[in-house]
Design an enzyme around this catalytic site. Structure first.
Site, short mmCIF file in Angstrom:
data_model
loop_
_atom_site.label_atom_id
_atom_site.label_comp_id
_atom_site.label_asym_id
_atom_site.label_seq_id
_atom_site.Cartn_x
_atom_site.Cartn_y
_atom_site.Cartn_z
N ASP A 39 -6.31 -12.93 36.48
CA ASP A 39 -6.16 -11.55 36.98
C ASP A 39 -5.07 -10.79 36.22
O ASP A 39 -4.41 -9.92 36.75
CB ASP A 39 -5.86 -11.56 38.49
N HIS A 244 -4.17 -14.22 5.84
CA HIS A 244 -3.94 -13.70 7.20
C HIS A 244 -3.22 -14.74 8.06
O HIS A 244 -3.64 -15.04 9.17
CB HIS A 244 -5.26 -13.25 7.85
N ASP A 261 4.40 -9.07 6.38
CA ASP A 261 3.45 -7.95 6.40
C ASP A 261 3.46 -7.44 7.83
O ASP A 261 2.92 -8.09 8.74
CB ASP A 261 2.06 -8.46 5.98
N ASP A 272 1.93 0.00 7.40
CA ASP A 272 1.40 -1.30 6.95
C ASP A 272 2.19 -1.69 5.69
O ASP A 272 1.80 -1.32 4.59
CB ASP A 272 -0.10 -1.17 6.66
N HIS A 351 -8.08 -10.34 -2.23
CA HIS A 351 -8.31 -9.12 -1.43
C HIS A 351 -8.34 -7.88 -2.32
O HIS A 351 -8.04 -7.94 -3.51
CB HIS A 351 -7.25 -8.99 -0.32
N HIS A 355 -6.42 0.02 1.32
CA HIS A 355 -7.37 0.55 2.31
C HIS A 355 -6.80 1.82 2.92
O HIS A 355 -5.58 2.04 2.90
CB HIS A 355 -7.63 -0.50 3.40
N HIS A 362 -6.74 -0.65 9.18
CA HIS A 362 -7.82 -0.46 8.21
C HIS A 362 -8.58 0.75 8.74
O HIS A 362 -9.48 0.62 9.55
CB HIS A 362 -8.71 -1.70 8.11
N GLU A 385 -1.51 -2.57 -2.32
CA GLU A 385 -0.94 -3.86 -1.93
C GLU A 385 -1.42 -5.03 -2.79
O GLU A 385 -2.05 -5.96 -2.28
CB GLU A 385 -1.25 -4.14 -0.46
N TYR A 389 -1.38 -15.15 -5.22
CA TYR A 389 -1.24 -16.31 -4.33
C TYR A 389 -1.67 -17.56 -5.09
O TYR A 389 -2.82 -17.64 -5.53
CB TYR A 389 -2.12 -16.12 -3.08
N ARG A 407 3.13 -10.57 -2.09
CA ARG A 407 2.40 -9.30 -1.95
C ARG A 407 3.45 -8.21 -1.78
O ARG A 407 4.49 -8.44 -1.13
CB ARG A 407 1.45 -9.34 -0.75
N GLU A 409 3.41 -4.19 -0.56
CA GLU A 409 2.48 -3.20 0.02
C GLU A 409 3.24 -1.97 0.47
O GLU A 409 4.20 -2.06 1.24
CB GLU A 409 1.76 -3.83 1.23
#
Ligand code: GLY
Ligand code: MN
Ligand code: MN
Length: 435
Positions: A39, A244, A261, A272, A351, A355, A362, A385, A389, A407, A409
């Site tokens: 609940d 991710h 990130d 982002d 990737h 975006h 996104h 970005e 890797y 990365r 970004e």
């Protein structure tokens, strides 16, 4: 706290959408509450299109734009009833009266009245705009109502009203940000930048990724963000090679990098940002080599952003620079042109370059028009970005590079004359980071 008014922009958006196809009925159901435990519900966030058109953030609601007899249209909100007992548990509700006075609707009714009122709202409609497939229950209910409407006109020859998807029209509207939206994105960017700087300053070997995530959350919430725009990625060492990564629960080791990130959401607009920095004091030589390449790719891509530039061309140039760099580092072997055409860089950067960014991380809006990548226009906001890797198990990668994931970004606004990076308040030069 309930709002006492909302920006006049919401009303303008409804008018603009309606004008895209006058004579149509547009229906937007709110987001639904999702059970987390028997609940207890997950924290509620309004569905972005619904919010974009209304500023109203309660669940169990419906927004309808419907044609009137005189050719104009009306905005009608269906909301939960005020209920003292429920409000004691869950907080105050707007109710139908305030749905009109606060949100500038033409009228508002209780959500229980929807079926009956909706048939009236269909009176002058030639088409229906509704995104099917979001809720089976609602789709079925809508079909039943449309069938009722069809039956009510007897043998006049009319069939079921046709249903169209409003997503593309709304996507086009949301893709070009207004001054008001840009100021919210700027706010989200500034706060998120502060959070990244705090993380850079506070991170020490021996801390847990979770602690750093908590710090990011804290700085964002303290400065006015209602929530994060997406689940933060706080990935130390080899975890950064998981694109991710979400576990955010390992100890941070000296000599490794931390990839963060994360972006806070301010009044439904999100940043982002990704930065990658040493857990200890300095980048190792191998880390620095890859870092410098990623930064070079990012800068090259950002320098190309201006109205009329083509997103695909920017992407191609970025991955061309990446290919060159990967060859120089010995991570790719062969002829540059062949490697680029074979997209060999995808092994190190699976990737895309970025975006659209806005209410959704996104964000909506078509990337292509008439079969090719669309030219950039002032008011568009997107990320750039690039990353590299080197997977832990990749035996073809020199050992010194293995486990490194980097990365960088940033969030870019296309302006009249060029571009503005909204997120530059977080250092990205190696020397600045080390300082
Ligand atoms: N944070 C998700 C992304 O960068 O696309
Ligand atoms: Mn992104
Ligand atoms: Mn990101």
């Amino acid at each position: 706290m309930l709002k006492s008014s909302v920006s006049s922009e919401f009303k303008k958006r409804r008018k603009k959408l309606y004008s895209a196809d006058p004579g149509s009925v547009f229906i937007f159901p709110s987001a639904q509450e999702l059970l987390r435990n028997p609940d207890v519900y997950f924290n509620f966030r309004q569905e972005s299109n619904f919010y974009y058109l209304s500023g109203f953030d309660e669940p169990e609601s419906l927004l309808v734009l419907a044609p009137k007899e005189d050719g104009d249209f009306q905005s009608v909100l269906f909301v939960r009833e005020r209920n003292i007992e429920k409000e004691i548990w869950e907080g105050e509700r707007y109710g139908a009266d305030r749905a009109v006075s606060v949100f500038g609707m033409d009228s508002a009714f209780l959500v229980e009245e929807f079926d009956e009122k909706f048939l009236e709202l269909l009176a002058h409609a030639k088409k229906v705009y509704h995104r099917l497939g979001q809720s089976k229950d609602f789709d079925e209910r809508l079909m039943t109502l449309l069938e009722k409407k069809r039956a009510s006109v007897g043998r006049s020859g009319k069939g079921l009203l046709p249903i169209f998807d409003p997503s593309e029209a709304l996507g086009e509207m949301r893709l070009i940000k207004s001054e008001e939206e840009i100021s919210l994105l700027r706010k989200a960017a500034v706060i998120s930048a502060q959070a990244h700087v705090a993380a850079m300053k506070e991170t020490r070997p021996g801390m847990n990724e979770a602690e750093v995530e908590a710090l990011i959350d804290y700085v964002c919430r303290k400065n006015g963000c209602q929530r994060m725009g997406y689940g933060s990625i706080v990935a130390g060492g080899k975890n950064a090679t998981t694109l991710h990564y979400r576990a955010n629960n390992e100890k941070l080791e000296d000599g490794t990098l931390l990839l963060i990130d994360a972006g806070g959401e301010f009044d439904y607009y999100t940043a982002d940002i990704t930065r990658t920095f040493p857990v200890g004091k300095k980048f190792t030589e191998a880390q620095a080599e890859i870092y410098d390449l990623v930064l070079k790719v990012q800068k090259e891509a950002i320098s190309m952003v201006k109205p009329g530039a083509n997103y695909q061309e920017i992407t191609d140039r970025a991955f061309e620079v990446l290919t060159e760099g990967l060859i120089e580092l010995g991570l790719l072997k062969g002829n540059k042109k062949d490697l680029f055409e074979a997209k060999a860089y995808k092994r190190f950067c699976p990737h895309s370059l970025g975006h659209w960014l806005g209410m959704d991380v996104h964000d909506v809006g078509l990337y292509q028009k008439d079969g090719s990548s669309r030219p950039l226009e002032p008011g568009m906001v997107f990320t750039i970005e690039p990353g590299v890797y080197c997977q832990p198990g990749d035996q073809d990668v020199p050992e010194r590079y293995r486990n490194i994931g980097i990365r960088i970004e940033d969030n870019i606004l296309v302006t009249k004359d060029g571009s503005e990076v909204l997120t530059l308040n977080v250092p990205r030069e190696r020397a600045d980071i080390e300082n």
